[in-house]
Design an enzyme around this catalytic site. Structure first.
Site, PDB file in Angstrom:
ATOM      1  N   GLN C 199       0.896  -0.985   0.037  1.00  0.00           N
ATOM      2  CA  GLN C 199      -0.083  -0.076   0.001  1.00  0.00           C
ATOM      3  C   GLN C 199       0.884   1.138  -0.069  1.00  0.00           C
ATOM      4  OE1 GLN C 199      -3.490  -0.621   0.030  1.00  0.00           O
ATOM      5  NE2 GLN C 199      -2.665  -2.416  -0.585  1.00  0.00           N
ATOM      6  N   ARG C 219      -4.408   4.056   4.349  1.00  0.00           N
ATOM      7  CA  ARG C 219      -3.682   4.820   3.349  1.00  0.00           C
ATOM      8  C   ARG C 219      -4.060   4.041   1.735  1.00  0.00           C
ATOM      9  NH1 ARG C 219       1.562   5.561   3.266  1.00  0.00           N
ATOM     10  NH2 ARG C 219       1.568   5.706   5.662  1.00  0.00           N
ATOM     11  N   ALA C 240     -11.691   2.861   4.583  1.00  0.00           N
ATOM     12  CA  ALA C 240     -10.824   1.677   4.099  1.00  0.00           C
ATOM     13  C   ALA C 240      -9.824   2.812   3.009  1.00  0.00           C
ATOM     14  CB  ALA C 240     -11.526   0.791   3.409  1.00  0.00           C
ATOM     15  N   HIS C 241      -8.916   2.144   2.457  1.00  0.00           N
ATOM     16  CA  HIS C 241      -8.215   2.618   1.547  1.00  0.00           C
ATOM     17  C   HIS C 241      -8.767   3.144   0.053  1.00  0.00           C
ATOM     18  CE1 HIS C 241      -6.918  -1.622  -0.345  1.00  0.00           C
ATOM     19  NE2 HIS C 241      -8.396  -1.483  -0.051  1.00  0.00           N
ATOM     20  N   ASN C 242      -8.368   4.016  -0.293  1.00  0.00           N
ATOM     21  CA  ASN C 242      -8.945   4.838  -1.521  1.00  0.00           C
ATOM     22  C   ASN C 242     -10.290   5.284  -1.436  1.00  0.00           C
ATOM     23  OD1 ASN C 242      -6.754   2.627  -2.652  1.00  0.00           O
ATOM     24  ND2 ASN C 242      -6.621   4.457  -3.840  1.00  0.00           N
TER      25      ASN C 242
END
Lengths: 350, 350, 350
Positions: C199, C219, C240-242
């Site tokens: 990540q 991230r 969560a990511h993105n």
């Protein structure tokens, strides 16, 4: 660092289409791709982005065939997402890694520390711990008495591993993870209050386990809470005392498994799933988001959803009808009235 | 440490069956029992293990009568689980406890620290705090300004108690617990943004409260968030601002109580329960896993499940029907058609 | 500090009714109001408290008209709750704020620290960080490599901000918050195990964002997870990511947003809501407690509840019928039987 498309194709054993000399020095998402970056296309849903992307180099699956011109150089590989992961891992490993023990850490004299280890400021390593080689322990971690940590383990900032727990090789725990807090065990005393059952077991985590930020794994009352090798656990997940999670099971965020439940291997939990205590969950079970499981599951490789959990196909059909319930109730009462009228009429006419 | 069966029977005031001289030095689960260990049998579901267990000594309930030969010495007690808890607690207390204040802790000059206290490295104790006797504060704890902590309290690693909070005697907070973070209070400003309502109250936790790893208890906007004596809270639980939790209420993991709600005493929450804000929950209320409570509950000692919460017996029956909804909808539409046909026929024939 | 009713009315530009010279030095809840305190009445549900309150001064909404005598001096304002917030904020700002960098903090030589900053003991500030003016970093915070923090930011104890993340002006993060932990990304390898997707992105948090205790923001895999300005996030929330969260969206405790989902602005999440991954959620969407959202939402400003999420009005009606399902099923089977009998009868008679 900068690589040519040819170098990357060779590394990934992929087939190159386009300019082999183009150079990339960073990664990008396909929809945000810029010159000099490498991107990837895995989900066919995003195929349209490839025709506009400014990325210089794009990894695609072998079966991808462009419908029109693509500016970027393409590398075809068996699995574009996995190839990207391989590249990212490779680049990550090229980066310098710190080693040494900070003077601001508190290390017990009896602790055995392996080679090539980094221990950051404000880490506590308590008595009779054993820490393997190539371990990274970030700031504010607490390693309790008698803990054993394998090699290649990475503990991010603020991880707490309580006394007597055992961590296998190559595990990664993210910030704020708690391993080995007391299980939730209390016996009623008869006057409404509770007496604590001391939790004297530990937690055993096998190799290659990853646990997300602020997740908690409780120690066993007696014996061990066990997380088998390859398990992946997301953020804010709760694993209760005496639970066992089977190999390669994946648990998404905010899910919880209650005490003494044994989850099989290769299971998949979406987010906010809950499993009750003292159950057996068959290998390969799949739980949709927010599923609640009150009973053991014996048949492997089935998918469930809802509370109480039912097969996902049934859940989907039932949840469609759920929206119609007020209308259906009205129809039912209408039918009831009509039938009563009909009955009366038929009986009167008879 | 090693004890004979006779010593343990005397300590527990139990009745001994078998070899009174057999010695034990550790605990085990009945299904993993080994020679030299003490185990217990409480849940009749596990009765079959007793005939195979290698444990040397097994605690059983007084009403347990073996169907066939048991190798182990048995001690009959009123409540085998509670007796085990008593033994575990006894053994735990025999273990050495650390005392003293680490040189690596940061203690404000105005802090008043009781006797026989342990304060670990990297603990911060801020100005005008008062800490009672026999308190254990593990590494990385933060005790804010003006906090008062009673005697016999145990704070595991990384517990944060923010300013002005008051903690009663004999409380135990597990790793990562946060007491006294700001409540979630914002007033809309009219342009879509929000203005923070400063949270100037505190948290009051009475005696004998246990709170699980990474759980959070917010301070009141004004006044106090209150956790009454004997409350037991599991991991990753959220208690919002101005909430009151009544005596001896038990709250399992990942449950949450929203702002200003008053929960009665002797309630039991299973995992992932949610209670809305500004409610009153009657004493002795029981909530099954994943229950969501949108309204106050006035009648005490009732059990609920589902969202919105309904009496558990109704929930169980309704959830069985839920699976049949697609079939029932089909039947309803069939009936509708048949009745229309019948009506026509009857009216035509009339 | 002590203020007269007149001073407060002037500050709030409110209208004063009663003794303008009465003095207050503290805040209280209206039902616990004591002499010398200022209280407020905003929710008409609590109107009855005003007639018994001992508070010396009470803020009320302009449209409030007492039914009988009120002992307290009243100040009428447009919005009593907002006026209280303004006062609390004013008083909070009058309090002394610490400045300076603790000798017990570990600050990398390359870190750039702004003016009028406070850094508490046992804080780690890593290489190449930039910290703005008027920032407060409480004990046990960890600021990773290359992090940028704007001015006026307040990090409570034990906040972890991982490498490369960017924090805007005037943000407040409560104890135990984790920003920039790895996203949950793994590619199956074919043998049942998973390969980690590194990540390598970051988290960008804009200005005026508040995040509650022990919440986690991952991230991005590539690119950034983004929290837009004015967002308010409660305790134990997972981002969560993105993910992208739009301006001024409010997310209550224990909710979660799965990977790559884009939430619009001015949305409101009640507690324990879950949003699946890769969705778009329209501006102004409102989610009741425990709602689960499996699909994108295109129409703005709609309210939803249930799993799967349906319009809240339908959910309420359907949930009422849900309780009747066992009875309705019985009626349906009865009707089926009756119709069959009727059909037979009618056909026989014909």
């Amino acid at each position: 660092m900068e690589f040519t498309a040819q170098q990357i194709a060779d590394f990934l054993q992929g087939d190159l289409y386009g300019d082999a000399s183009v150079k990339v020095s960073d990664f990008s998402k396909i929809e945000e791709g810029k010159k000099g970056t490498l991107s990837f296309l895995s989900n066919p849903k995003y195929n349209h982005y490839i025709y506009e992307s400014e990325a210089s180099l794009i990894l695609v699956n072998r079966d991808f065939e462009p419908d029109s011109d693509v500016k970027a150089t393409l590398i075809k590989v068996d699995n574009a997402y996995e190839a990207l992961a391989k590249l990212l891992t490779f680049v990550e490993r090229l980066q310098d890694r710190r080693t040494g023990v900070s003077e601001l850490a508190s290390i017990a004299p009896s602790a055995k520390i392996g080679e090539n280890v980094y221990i950051a400021p404000f880490v506590v390593v308590d008595e009779n711990t054993e820490i393997g080689n190539n371990v990274v322990i970030s700031s504010h971690c607490s390693i309790g008495e008698g803990v054993k940590i394998g090699s290649g383990v990475r503990l991010h900032t603020g991880v707490k591993i309580c006394s007597k727990c055992v961590i296998g090789d190559d595990c990664t725990f993210h910030a704020g993870v708690v391993i080995g807090s007391d299980g939730f065990g209390f016996a009623p005393t008869g006057d409404g209050s509770y007496r604590k059952i001391p939790q004297t077991g530990n937690v055993i985590i096998e190799s290659n386990v990853e646990i997300g930020a602020n997740s908690t794994v409780d120690r066993a009352t007696l014996g061990s809470t066990i997380i088998r090798k390859g398990v992946k656990i997301d953020n804010l997940v709760q694993i209760a005392h005496n639970v066992e999670i089977g190999e390669n099971t994946v648990i998404a965020s905010q899910s919880g498994v209650a005490g003494s439940t044994k989850v099989g291997k290769n299971c998949v939990f979406a987010g906010q799933v809950g499993i009750a205590g003292h159950l057996h969950i068959a290998d390969g079970s799949i739980f949709g988001a927010k599923t609640g499981v009150p009973n053991s599951i014996k048949q492997p490789n089935m998918a469930y959803q809802g509370y109480p959990a039912i097969p996902v196909a049934i859940f989907r059909r039932s949840s469609v009808v759920y929206k119609n319930l007020p209308e259906l109730q009205k129809i039912i009462y209408d039918l009831q009235r009509k039938i009563n009228e009909l009955e009366e009429k038929v009986n009167r006419d008879a």
